[in-house]
Write an enzyme that holds these catalytic residues in place. Structure first.
Site, PDB file in Angstrom:
ATOM      1  N   TRP A 120       0.643 -18.764 -16.456  1.00 62.68           N
ATOM      2  CA  TRP A 120       0.871 -18.133 -15.150  1.00 62.68           C
ATOM      3  C   TRP A 120       0.779 -19.277 -14.149  1.00 62.68           C
ATOM      4  O   TRP A 120      -0.290 -19.876 -13.967  1.00 62.68           O
ATOM      5  CB  TRP A 120      -0.199 -17.074 -14.868  1.00 62.68           C
ATOM      6  CG  TRP A 120       0.069 -16.296 -13.617  1.00 62.68           C
ATOM      7  CD1 TRP A 120       0.849 -15.183 -13.507  1.00 62.68           C
ATOM      8  CD2 TRP A 120      -0.422 -16.571 -12.305  1.00 62.68           C
ATOM      9  NE1 TRP A 120       0.867 -14.757 -12.208  1.00 62.68           N
ATOM     10  CE2 TRP A 120       0.097 -15.589 -11.433  1.00 62.68           C
ATOM     11  CE3 TRP A 120      -1.251 -17.553 -11.757  1.00 62.68           C
ATOM     12  CZ2 TRP A 120      -0.173 -15.546 -10.077  1.00 62.68           C
ATOM     13  CZ3 TRP A 120      -1.526 -17.523 -10.402  1.00 62.68           C
ATOM     14  CH2 TRP A 120      -0.993 -16.522  -9.579  1.00 62.68           C
ATOM     15  N   GLU A 142      -4.628   3.718  -4.533  1.00 57.13           N
ATOM     16  CA  GLU A 142      -4.355   3.329  -5.923  1.00 57.13           C
ATOM     17  C   GLU A 142      -2.918   3.699  -6.309  1.00 57.13           C
ATOM     18  O   GLU A 142      -2.230   2.937  -6.999  1.00 57.13           O
ATOM     19  CB  GLU A 142      -5.388   3.976  -6.852  1.00 57.13           C
ATOM     20  CG  GLU A 142      -5.176   3.741  -8.340  1.00 57.13           C
ATOM     21  CD  GLU A 142      -5.123   2.276  -8.758  1.00 57.13           C
ATOM     22  OE1 GLU A 142      -5.411   1.374  -7.944  1.00 57.13           O
ATOM     23  OE2 GLU A 142      -4.756   2.029  -9.928  1.00 57.13           O
ATOM     24  N   HIS A 191      -1.064   7.390  14.216  1.00 60.56           N
ATOM     25  CA  HIS A 191      -1.454   6.148  14.890  1.00 60.56           C
ATOM     26  C   HIS A 191      -0.541   4.980  14.518  1.00 60.56           C
ATOM     27  O   HIS A 191      -0.890   3.833  14.733  1.00 60.56           O
ATOM     28  CB  HIS A 191      -2.919   5.829  14.566  1.00 60.56           C
ATOM     29  CG  HIS A 191      -3.845   6.917  15.017  1.00 60.56           C
ATOM     30  ND1 HIS A 191      -4.168   7.123  16.333  1.00 60.56           N
ATOM     31  CD2 HIS A 191      -4.457   7.913  14.325  1.00 60.56           C
ATOM     32  CE1 HIS A 191      -4.969   8.169  16.443  1.00 60.56           C
ATOM     33  NE2 HIS A 191      -5.154   8.670  15.227  1.00 60.56           N
ATOM     34  N   LYS A 220      -2.842 -10.323 -15.815  1.00 61.80           N
ATOM     35  CA  LYS A 220      -3.886  -9.295 -15.872  1.00 61.80           C
ATOM     36  C   LYS A 220      -5.232  -9.809 -15.396  1.00 61.80           C
ATOM     37  O   LYS A 220      -5.983  -9.092 -14.749  1.00 61.80           O
ATOM     38  CB  LYS A 220      -4.002  -8.763 -17.299  1.00 61.80           C
ATOM     39  CG  LYS A 220      -5.004  -7.656 -17.425  1.00 61.80           C
ATOM     40  CD  LYS A 220      -4.438  -6.464 -18.118  1.00 61.80           C
ATOM     41  CE  LYS A 220      -5.352  -5.266 -18.036  1.00 61.80           C
ATOM     42  NZ  LYS A 220      -4.991  -4.372 -16.938  1.00 61.80           N
TER      43      LYS A 220
HETATM   44  O1  M6R Z   1     -10.166  -7.423 -13.917  1.00 61.99           O
HETATM   45  P1  M6R Z   1     -10.396  -6.891 -12.535  1.00 61.99           P
HETATM   46  O2  M6R Z   1     -10.694  -5.434 -12.515  1.00 61.99           O
HETATM   47  O3  M6R Z   1     -11.439  -7.657 -11.787  1.00 61.99           O
HETATM   48  O4  M6R Z   1      -9.027  -7.104 -11.792  1.00 61.99           O
HETATM   49  C1  M6R Z   1      -8.857  -6.782 -10.448  1.00 61.99           C
HETATM   50  C2  M6R Z   1      -7.393  -6.734 -10.077  1.00 61.99           C
HETATM   51  O5  M6R Z   1      -6.793  -7.970 -10.329  1.00 61.99           O
HETATM   52  C3  M6R Z   1      -6.644  -5.654 -10.856  1.00 61.99           C
HETATM   53  O6  M6R Z   1      -7.224  -4.399 -10.688  1.00 61.99           O
HETATM   54  C4  M6R Z   1      -5.180  -5.613 -10.408  1.00 61.99           C
HETATM   55  O7  M6R Z   1      -5.106  -5.129  -9.106  1.00 61.99           O
HETATM   56  C5  M6R Z   1      -4.367  -4.768 -11.380  1.00 61.99           C
HETATM   57  N1  M6R Z   1      -3.090  -5.376 -11.580  1.00 61.99           N
HETATM   58  C6  M6R Z   1      -4.164  -3.387 -10.914  1.00 61.99           C
HETATM   59  O8  M6R Z   1      -3.342  -2.639 -11.722  1.00 61.99           O
END
Ligand code: M6R
Length: 620
Positions: free
Chosen positions: A74, A493, A516, A615
């Site tokens: 990445w 979300e 607003h 991820k």
């Molecule tokens: O592993 P984490 O829960 O700390 O990750 C946080 C975010 O990077 C993660 O939730 C991200 O927003 C996902 N792609 C959401 O689907």
């Protein structure tokens, strides 16, 4: 971010590395590459794009070596390209490295190394490591009997010069069959199997070979040989042998397979009833909630006068839901903050502040930094994570696991529900400790919480209304998600899920904020997705829908079964089973996940590996 795999043993390394990289691809998929020792030299093959591209190029090559390292990237420094793909090599090509993390002082190191005569072939920060090891190896005395140990010493010396985060695997032609691996602030796991030794940024890459792994700690250096793994740490001027933490992985191998589903995202959405049940298992003892891992006595819990939830992305949204529960049930003030803000804000903490760090991966750089900051300031930190032995688990005072099992799709779904359920349990525990809820009330709430597993199954059984609504919205340029209270948290979300996998711009607002500003966005056919479930603010949400429709909005409402009135306020209604408002996000989130996925597929997107994302966000 970025996936690392290494293998040395008796089997051909190529297939093992490619298979491992495919399993690690959720960590990054800009480019991929492998290096394999073959007849006294090292063959390096890199390709821009996905692991499948690399696998296609490797197929005709018939690489037979049994020691190699691989990487899926990445991009941070240097755009995705073949030149910037790992492994990177030293000037003479005899040292090969793969790196995950960021070398913050790479520019000055690079300048110095160039002045010393090194030639660089990429724009990455990582390449400096190959040249540093090359330079250090040249200075390390030759111990003819142990070339592997000499490489360990050279790597140990090289990493002393690095500022930043790293997980590294290093090979040298001078040490055939040896891989040296080390880390700082980026995960790395080693495992010894009957066919050889493995190293990877995630155990999933070696699960076929072994489930007993060693989790390297910051600063530990592992020497992998085909029949042994030896771990070292710096001690005085030299190195001392140490034991890395042993962990047994008990995930089902199915976590790495789609098991008949077209994508991991759908598979993971369907696992949610199981996640709810597993996360709740054993948490009600008699009439009391039990979370022993919190490591706080009832008396200490009673003293908690403030809760701070820190997290990023979807995990942050789970925190927003929990705020309502903690304040509503336990009557303790609760703040929720994104970790990247918390860590630089010098927040006020006291010993009676309970900091709750929520992270699926357990390795998000900002969340980890926030944990460290909170602990320095004397707060107690409780981690909620999905990954056993992850940095969040190790660095918190107590940890609870969300029992989602490995989540592969980049968009969080099942881990989110696991977090919401864990945080709901925490809210009940705090309410119990504060004497704000009676035992009978706690038992009742726990029982309703447990029932949500079956209710989610009902939602999953018929998704036709979700698919119809998605078809109606798929060509929009933008969408607005609204709700109030619990619905507002769900709206955030829902919007994140949609934008990250379908690239359809989406915003989320508490419905009361519409007038607003956001209402200016609405024109004929503009999708407004409203969480309009039974709640104390249901009528207010209806008013917001009327205002939106009066301006031409195409309204999709998530509503409670039995609500016929909503039909006259919405173009599409997606019903969820009745449930108390406090638990409604567990149900309302599921159609929002499916809605986002259906739109993404209709727009031809890869729902498991959306562009630009990885991820685990292990860099700032
Ligand atoms: O592993 P984490 O829960 O700390 O990750 C946080 C975010 O990077 C993660 O939730 C991200 O927003 C996902 N792609 C959401 O689907």
């Amino acid at each position: 971010m970025c996936g690392i795999v290494g293998y040395t043993g008796s089997a051909p390394a190529c297939g093992i590395l490619v298979e491992g990289l495919a399993r690690l691809e959720y960590r990054g998929y800009d480019s991929a590459g492998i290096a394999i020792q073959q007849g006294g030299a090292t063959e390096v093959v890199c390709r821009r794009g996905r692991v499948a591209e690399l696998a296609g190029s490797l197929a005709p090559m018939e690489l037979g070596g049994t020691c190699g390292i691989g990487h899926t990237r990445w991009a941070t420094h240097g755009r995705p390209s073949e030149a910037n793909a790992h492994p990177h090599t030293s000037c003479d090509g005899r040292i090969c490295i793969v790196h995950n993390g960021i070398i913050e002082n790479f520019a000055e190191l690079r300048e110095r190394l160039i002045a010393e005569g090194h030639a660089f072939a990429s724009d990455t920060d990582s390449e400096v490591v190959a040249h540093l090891v090359e330079a250090r190896l040249a200075q390390t005395p030759v111990a003819a009997d142990d070339a592997g140990l000499r490489l360990v010493q050279a790597v140990a010396d090289a990493v002393c010069e690095l500022v930043g985060s790293y997980a590294l695997a290093v090979m040298s032609d001078d040490a055939p069959g040896a891989i040296v691996a080390t880390r700082k602030d980026s995960p790395l796991i080693a495992g010894l199997a009957p066919d050889g030794a493995y190293v990877a940024s995630d155990a999933i890459a070696m699960l076929d070979a072994t489930r007993d792994v060693q989790v390297l700690a910051d600063g530990q250096i592992a020497l992998l040989m085909p029949e042994r793994i030896t771990c070292y740490e710096a001690a005085g001027d030299g190195l001392a042998e140490v034991e890395a933490a042993a962990v047994h992985i008990d995930w089902d191998m199915d976590v790495a397979e789609k098991t008949g589903y077209p994508d991991f995202m759908l598979k993971e959405i369907h696992e949610q009833p199981r996640v709810i049940r597993d996360t709740l298992a054993g948490r009600l003892v008699g009439n009391s909630i039990s979370i022993d891992e919190l490591t706080l006595s009832a008396q200490e819990l009673n003293l908690v006068d403030r809760v701070c939830i820190i997290a990023c992305g979807t995990s942050y949204h789970a925190g927003l839901i929990a705020k309502n529960l903690i304040e509503g049930w336990a009557r303790i003030p609760c703040e929720v903050e994104v970790a990247s803000e918390f860590r630089y804000r010098n927040p006020i903490m006291t010993p009676t502040t309970l900091v709750v760090a929520v992270s699926q991966s357990g390795e998000t750089a900002d969340t980890l930094a926030a944990i460290r900051d909170a602990r320095v300031k004397d707060a107690r930190v409780f981690g909620i994570t999905n990954v056993v032995g992850s940095p969040v688990a190790r660095e918190s005072d107590g940890v609870v696991y969300t029992k989602a099992n490995k989540e592969i799709a980049v968009a969080s779904t099942k881990s989110f529900l696991g977090q919401v359920v864990s945080l709901t349990l925490l809210a009940l525990l705090l309410a119990q400790a504060k004497g704000e809820l009676t035992s009978a009330h706690i038992r009742q709430l726990y029982s309703e919480l447990a029932d949500t597993a079956e209710l989610v199954e009902r939602i999953l059984a018929d998704t036709s209304a979700i698919d119809e609504a998605a078809q109606a919205c798929k060509d929009a340029a933008s969408a607005l998600f609204i709700g109030r209270g619990m619905g507002a948290a769900c709206a955030h979300e829902g919007a994140l899920k949609l934008k990250e996998i379908s690239y359809l711009h989406a915003e989320s607002y508490p419905a009361g904020e519409m007038k607003h500003g956001p209402i200016a966005l609405i024109e004929e056919g503009f999708p407004v997705i409203a969480i309009a479930t039974a709640s104390p603010t249901y009528d207010k949400v209806l008013s917001n829908l009327q205002e939106s429709r009066a301006r031409g909005a195409l309204v999709v409402a998530i509503a409670t079964e039995g609500d016929e009135e909503i039909r006259s306020h919405a173009d599409h209604v997606i019903y969820i089973p009745p449930v108390r408002d406090a638990l409604s996000p567990i149900l309302a989130s599921v159609p929002l996940q499916l809605f986002a996925r259906a739109i993404a597929l209709a727009r031809g997107c890869d729902v498991d590996q959306p562009r630009n994302l990885a991820k685990s966000v292990t860099v700032e």
